[in-house]
Design a protein around this motif. Structure first.
Motif, PDB file in Angstrom:
ATOM      1  N   ALA A 276      25.201  -3.193   4.616  1.00 20.10           N
ATOM      2  CA  ALA A 276      25.988  -2.301   5.521  1.00 20.10           C
ATOM      3  C   ALA A 276      25.015  -0.976   5.711  1.00 20.10           C
ATOM      4  N   VAL A 277      24.969  -0.606   7.105  1.00 22.64           N
ATOM      5  CA  VAL A 277      24.029   0.510   7.475  1.00 22.64           C
ATOM      6  C   VAL A 277      24.848   1.238   8.330  1.00 22.64           C
ATOM      7  N   ARG A 278      24.711   2.578   7.813  1.00 26.75           N
ATOM      8  CA  ARG A 278      25.521   3.705   8.770  1.00 26.75           C
ATOM      9  C   ARG A 278      24.378   4.178   9.752  1.00 26.75           C
ATOM     10  N   MET A 279      24.674   4.219  10.934  1.00 30.51           N
ATOM     11  CA  MET A 279      23.858   4.794  11.916  1.00 30.51           C
ATOM     12  C   MET A 279      24.668   5.807  12.777  1.00 30.51           C
ATOM     13  N   ASP A 280      24.379   7.056  12.554  1.00 31.24           N
ATOM     14  CA  ASP A 280      24.947   8.245  13.061  1.00 31.24           C
ATOM     15  C   ASP A 280      26.769   8.089  12.507  1.00 31.24           C
ATOM     16  N   ASP A 281      27.503   7.805  13.309  1.00 31.40           N
ATOM     17  CA  ASP A 281      28.920   7.747  12.899  1.00 31.40           C
ATOM     18  C   ASP A 281      29.531   6.295  12.990  1.00 31.40           C
ATOM     19  N   GLU A 282      28.637   5.318  13.053  1.00 33.91           N
ATOM     20  CA  GLU A 282      29.021   3.850  13.095  1.00 33.91           C
ATOM     21  C   GLU A 282      28.320   3.094  11.882  1.00 33.91           C
ATOM     22  N   ILE A 283      29.018   2.008  11.740  1.00 37.08           N
ATOM     23  CA  ILE A 283      28.552   1.078  10.602  1.00 37.08           C
ATOM     24  C   ILE A 283      28.345  -0.307  11.037  1.00 37.08           C
ATOM     25  N   VAL A 284      27.005  -0.782  10.815  1.00 37.72           N
ATOM     26  CA  VAL A 284      26.771  -2.245  11.125  1.00 37.72           C
ATOM     27  C   VAL A 284      26.554  -2.939   9.819  1.00 37.72           C
ATOM     28  N   VAL A 285      26.629  -4.329  10.176  1.00 39.43           N
ATOM     29  CA  VAL A 285      26.006  -5.272   9.061  1.00 39.43           C
ATOM     30  C   VAL A 285      25.097  -6.101   9.639  1.00 39.43           C
ATOM     31  N   LYS A 286      23.962  -6.182   8.768  1.00 38.52           N
ATOM     32  CA  LYS A 286      22.490  -6.589   9.280  1.00 38.52           C
ATOM     33  C   LYS A 286      21.681  -7.025   8.115  1.00 38.52           C
TER      34      LYS A 286
END
Length: 244
Positions: free
Chosen positions: A188-198
Motif C-alpha cells: 500500500a503506497v500513499r501518494m499525496d492524499d491518495e492511496i494505491v496498491v501496487k
C-alpha cells in the motif's frame, strides 16, 4: 441499555495481558452492564455464579464471554482487557464485516480491524480514513509468523489494475510496520492524499509502481526524495474474497 461511544482500538486476543487479571475484567463487565453483582453478570452471560468465581480463581476469562458481550452490547474487548479506550463500540462500526464462527470462541485468535481506507487498483483512492468499520478473526499463530500484530489493518481494494491477483472489493491484510521494499511484493503506497496498491520495484532515485493488469496499466515511475510526497505504508500479506 448501555450507551455506545466511538472506539478505534484493536480487539486483542483473549489471553490476559500481564497486569490485567480476571478479577479486574469481571469487575469492568459488571460496571459496564450495570448489573451490580457477579450473580447479575452470570445471568447476562447465561452461566452459573460459580463459573464467574472459577474464572477469577484461574485468572482466565473465557473468550466466549468476551464475544457474547461484544455481539450483544458492542462492549469493547480491548477496554475489558486493559481498561483503556472506549467502553463501547458504536453500533454502526460493528457491521456484518465481522467474520466470526463458533470456532472463534476458542482461544488462539486475534481480531484485526477493517478500516474505511480503500486501496485503489487504478486511480488513487481518496478514502484514507482509519475509522474502524468491523473486524475479521485470524489465528494468532499464523499472524505472528508474518508481521507485527499491532500494526495490521484490513482494507478493501477498489478498481481493476491489480487483476487477477486483487479484484475490486477484495479485502487485504496490510502490515503497516513493513516498509522495506522486497522487489515484486505488493504494498500500500500513499501518494499525496491518495492511496494505491501496487507491486514495487526500484530504479535509481525512483520507485516503480507495477500493476498486474499490464494490458491496461503501464508501470509508473515515481521520483523519491525530500521534495516528493510518496510513502510506503505497508506490505500486503493476505487477500480474502467474497463470492457474490
Amino acid at each position: 441499555m448501555p450507551r455506545h461511544s466511538n472506539s478505534e482500538q484493536i480487539l486483542s486476543g483473549q489471553e490476559l495481558h500481564p497486569g490485567f487479571g480476571a478479577a479486574q475484567i469481571i469487575g469492568r463487565m459488571i460496571d459496564a452492564l450495570k448489573v451490580g453483582t457477579q450473580s447479575g453478570l452470570a445471568r447476562e452471560l447465561g452461566v452459573s455464579r460459580g463459573a464467574i468465581s472459577d474464572a477469577k480463581a484461574k485468572n482466565k476469562v473465557p473468550s466466549d464471554w468476551m464475544l457474547k458481550l461484544f455481539r450483544a452490547y458492542s462492549l469493547n474487548p480491548f477496554w475489558l482487557e486493559t481498561g483503556r479506550g472506549a467502553m463501547f463500540l458504536r453500533e454502526d462500526e460493528v457491521r456484518e464485516d465481522l467474520q466470526v464462527t463458533d470456532a472463534v470462541q476458542q482461544d488462539g485468535y486475534e481480531y484485526i480491524p477493517l478500516v474505511e481506507a480503500r486501496l485503489a487498483g487504478g486511480g488513487g483512492s481518496s478514502e484514507t480514513s482509519d475509522k474502524v468499520v468491523g473486524y475479521y478473526a485470524f489465528r494468532r499463530s499464523w499472524l505472528r509468523g508474518r508481521g507485527a500484530l499491532e500494526s495490521m489493518r484490513l482494507m478493501r481494494v477498489t478498481g481493476e489494475s491489480m487483476e487477477p491477483t486483487l479484484q475490486d472489493e477484495d479485502v487485504v491484510l496490510v502490515d503497516l510496520a513493513q516498509h522495506d521494499i522486497l522487489v515484486g511484493k505488493i504494498y500500500a503506497v500513499r501518494m499525496d492524499d491518495e492511496i494505491v496498491v501496487k507491486r514495487l520495484e526500484r530504479k535509481p532515485g525512483k520507485l516503480v509502481l507495477v500493476s498486474d493488469n499490464r494490458k491496461y496499466y503501464e508501470p509508473l515511475d515515481v521520483p523519491v526524495g525530500d521534495q516528493t510526497n510518496v510513502e510506503v505504508l505497508g506490505r500486503v500479506l493476505w487477500v480474502g474474497r467474497e463470492l457474490m
